[in-house]
Design a protein around this motif. Structure first.
Motif, short mmCIF file in Angstrom:
data_model
loop_
_atom_site.label_atom_id
_atom_site.label_comp_id
_atom_site.label_asym_id
_atom_site.label_seq_id
_atom_site.Cartn_x
_atom_site.Cartn_y
_atom_site.Cartn_z
N GLY A 33 0.84 -1.14 0.03
CA GLY A 33 0.00 0.09 -0.07
C GLY A 33 0.80 1.12 0.11
O GLY A 33 1.98 1.32 -0.63
N ASN A 34 0.47 2.25 0.62
CA ASN A 34 1.25 3.38 0.88
C ASN A 34 1.88 3.63 2.16
O ASN A 34 1.93 4.44 2.97
CB ASN A 34 0.19 4.51 0.73
N THR A 35 2.57 2.68 2.56
CA THR A 35 3.22 2.39 4.04
C THR A 35 4.70 2.23 3.63
O THR A 35 4.99 2.31 2.29
CB THR A 35 2.87 1.33 4.63
N GLU A 36 5.40 1.93 4.56
CA GLU A 36 7.06 1.90 4.90
C GLU A 36 7.27 0.41 4.70
O GLU A 36 8.44 0.19 4.69
CB GLU A 36 7.65 2.87 5.92
N TRP A 37 6.34 -0.32 4.62
CA TRP A 37 6.61 -1.76 4.59
C TRP A 37 6.39 -2.42 3.14
O TRP A 37 5.87 -1.96 2.53
CB TRP A 37 5.86 -2.47 5.34
N PHE A 38 7.38 -3.41 3.14
CA PHE A 38 7.75 -4.05 1.73
C PHE A 38 7.78 -5.51 2.02
O PHE A 38 8.20 -5.96 3.05
CB PHE A 38 8.97 -3.54 0.90
N GLU A 39 7.22 -6.11 1.01
CA GLU A 39 7.58 -7.76 1.05
C GLU A 39 9.05 -8.15 0.91
O GLU A 39 9.71 -7.35 0.32
CB GLU A 39 6.85 -8.41 -0.23
N LEU A 40 9.59 -8.99 1.59
CA LEU A 40 10.70 -9.26 1.47
C LEU A 40 11.20 -10.18 0.30
O LEU A 40 11.42 -11.30 0.03
CB LEU A 40 11.25 -10.49 2.73
N ALA A 41 10.90 -9.33 -0.71
CA ALA A 41 11.16 -10.04 -2.18
C ALA A 41 12.80 -10.31 -2.51
O ALA A 41 13.77 -9.67 -1.88
CB ALA A 41 10.60 -8.87 -3.25
N PRO A 42 13.15 -11.00 -3.44
CA PRO A 42 14.51 -11.36 -3.61
C PRO A 42 15.33 -10.02 -4.24
O PRO A 42 16.40 -9.91 -3.91
CB PRO A 42 14.36 -12.52 -4.88
N ALA A 43 14.43 -9.24 -4.79
CA ALA A 43 15.16 -8.01 -5.55
C ALA A 43 15.87 -7.08 -4.01
O ALA A 43 16.71 -6.86 -3.87
CB ALA A 43 14.41 -7.28 -6.15
N ILE A 44 15.15 -7.23 -2.91
CA ILE A 44 15.49 -6.39 -1.77
C ILE A 44 16.62 -7.12 -1.25
O ILE A 44 17.48 -6.67 -0.42
CB ILE A 44 14.27 -6.40 -0.96
N PHE A 45 16.53 -8.59 -0.92
CA PHE A 45 17.72 -9.32 -0.35
C PHE A 45 18.77 -9.20 -1.23
O PHE A 45 19.97 -8.94 -0.65
CB PHE A 45 17.19 -10.86 -0.48
N ARG A 46 18.68 -9.19 -2.44
CA ARG A 46 20.01 -9.04 -3.35
C ARG A 46 20.49 -7.61 -2.94
O ARG A 46 21.81 -7.23 -2.78
CB ARG A 46 19.73 -9.17 -4.79
N PHE A 47 19.68 -6.62 -2.82
CA PHE A 47 20.17 -5.41 -2.42
C PHE A 47 20.82 -5.08 -1.10
O PHE A 47 22.04 -4.50 -1.03
CB PHE A 47 18.99 -4.28 -2.60
N ILE A 48 20.24 -5.70 -0.22
CA ILE A 48 20.89 -5.73 1.30
C ILE A 48 22.15 -6.42 1.16
O ILE A 48 23.01 -6.21 1.68
CB ILE A 48 19.78 -6.55 2.10
N ALA A 49 22.23 -7.57 0.51
CA ALA A 49 23.51 -8.46 0.47
C ALA A 49 24.56 -7.61 0.05
O ALA A 49 25.65 -7.99 0.26
CB ALA A 49 23.10 -10.00 -0.10
N ALA A 50 24.38 -6.96 -1.02
CA ALA A 50 25.35 -6.30 -1.83
C ALA A 50 26.07 -5.02 -1.26
O ALA A 50 26.82 -4.52 -1.45
CB ALA A 50 24.77 -5.92 -3.13
N GLN A 51 25.07 -4.56 -0.02
CA GLN A 51 25.79 -3.44 0.64
C GLN A 51 26.91 -3.68 1.68
O GLN A 51 27.63 -2.64 2.04
CB GLN A 51 24.59 -2.64 1.06
N HIS A 52 26.84 -4.97 2.21
CA HIS A 52 27.95 -5.32 3.08
C HIS A 52 28.35 -6.51 3.19
O HIS A 52 27.59 -7.36 2.65
CB HIS A 52 27.22 -4.83 4.57
#
Length: 223
Positions: free
Chosen positions: A144-163
C-alpha cells in the motif's frame, strides 16, 4: 419581476469602460472579446512554464533517484545503537516484511516497533531523499502507501550487496559444504525473521513443515 443587474465589466477599450455584455462573471466580469484577449496573453505563458517544469521533472528526477540508490554507503549498525546519530535509512525486518524508513535514533525506532537489534538488516547513510528513492526503487513490492515492503528477492539482493558477510557466517560457511548455506531459497527469509527463530515461527511465517524448519534453524545458527 426581479431585475438582476449586469455584472460590471473590468476591461477597458482604450481608456473607456467596455460596453459589451459580459459573457463570464467569474473570476472577473469580461465580455467574449476581452476573455479571448486575456486567454491569448496569459495561457501560452502558463503552458510554457508548466511544460518546462514537466520536462525538468521527467528528465532529471528518475535519474537522480537511480544515482542516489546506486551510490549509497552502508553504516555500521552497532555504532548506531548507542544513541542519537546522523540521519540513516534502515531496513528493519518483521516477519515476512521489511520496513524502509529513516531516523536519527535507530535504538529508539526499534523500541517503538518492539523489535530486537538483530531485526536491522541494513543501515545506509542518508535521509528523506534516499528513503523516497528506495521507496520508488522497490515500489512493486510495497504494501500500500506504507513504509513496509515484501521481503522480495530483489530486496534481499540489494541488502546483501551493501555489506560483506558477517565474520561468524564466513567461519561457519568454511566448515560445511558450500551448498548447505544458501541452497535453500527460504534461507534469507529465515535469517530476516531474527536469529535464532523458533521452529513455530519458521513454520508459521514461511509456511513450511517441521523438518524443513529444523533444517533452516540449523543453517541460521551456523550449526
Amino acid at each position: 419581476m426581479t431585475h438582476t443587474p449586469a455584472p460590471t465589466r473590468v476591461a477597458d477599450d482604450e481608456g473607456r469602460r467596455c460596453h459589451r455584455d459580459a459573457t463570464m462573471s467569474r473570476p472577473v466580469a469580461l465580455c467574449h472579446a476581452h476573455g479571448i484577449e486575456v486567454a491569448t496573453a496569459i495561457v501560452p505563458e502558463l503552458l510554457r512554464e508548466h511544460l518546462a517544469a514537466a520536462l525538468r521533472g521527467g528528465a532529471t528526477a528518475p535519474t537522480a533517484r537511480a544515482e542516489l540508490v546506486a551510490t549509497v554507503r552502508a553504516a555500521t549498525v552497532d555504532d548506531l545503537l548507542k544513541g542519537v546519530h546522523d540521519s540513516i535509512v534502515y531496513f528493519i525486518a518483521n516477519g515476512g516484511r521489511v520496513k524502509i524508513g529513516y531516523t536519527t535514533n535507530l535504538k529508539s525506532r526499534l523500541g517503538s516497533l518492539a523489535l530486537r537489534n538483530d531485526a536491522v538488516l541494513l543501515a545506509l547513510h542518508g535521509g528523506p531523499e534516499l528513503e523516497r528513492a528506495l521507496h520508488s526503487h522497490f515500489a512493486e513490492h510495497r504494501n500500500g502507501n506504507t513504509e513496509w515492503f515484501e521481503l522480495a528477492p530483489a530486496i534481499f539482493r540489494f541488502i546483501a550487496a551493501q555489506h560483506p558477510q558477517p565474520v561468524a557466517s564466513r567461519r561457519a560457511s568454511a566448515t560445511r559444504p558450500r551448498q548447505r548455506g544458501h541452497a535453500d531459497p527460504l534461507f534469507e527469509r529465515a535469517r530476516a525473521l531474527g536469529r535464532p527463530a523458533s521452529l513455530r515461527t519458521l513454520q508459521r511465517e514461511l509456511g513450511i513443515g517441521q523438518k524443513r524448519a529444523q533444517r533452516l534453524q540449523r543453517l541460521t545458527r551456523g550449526d
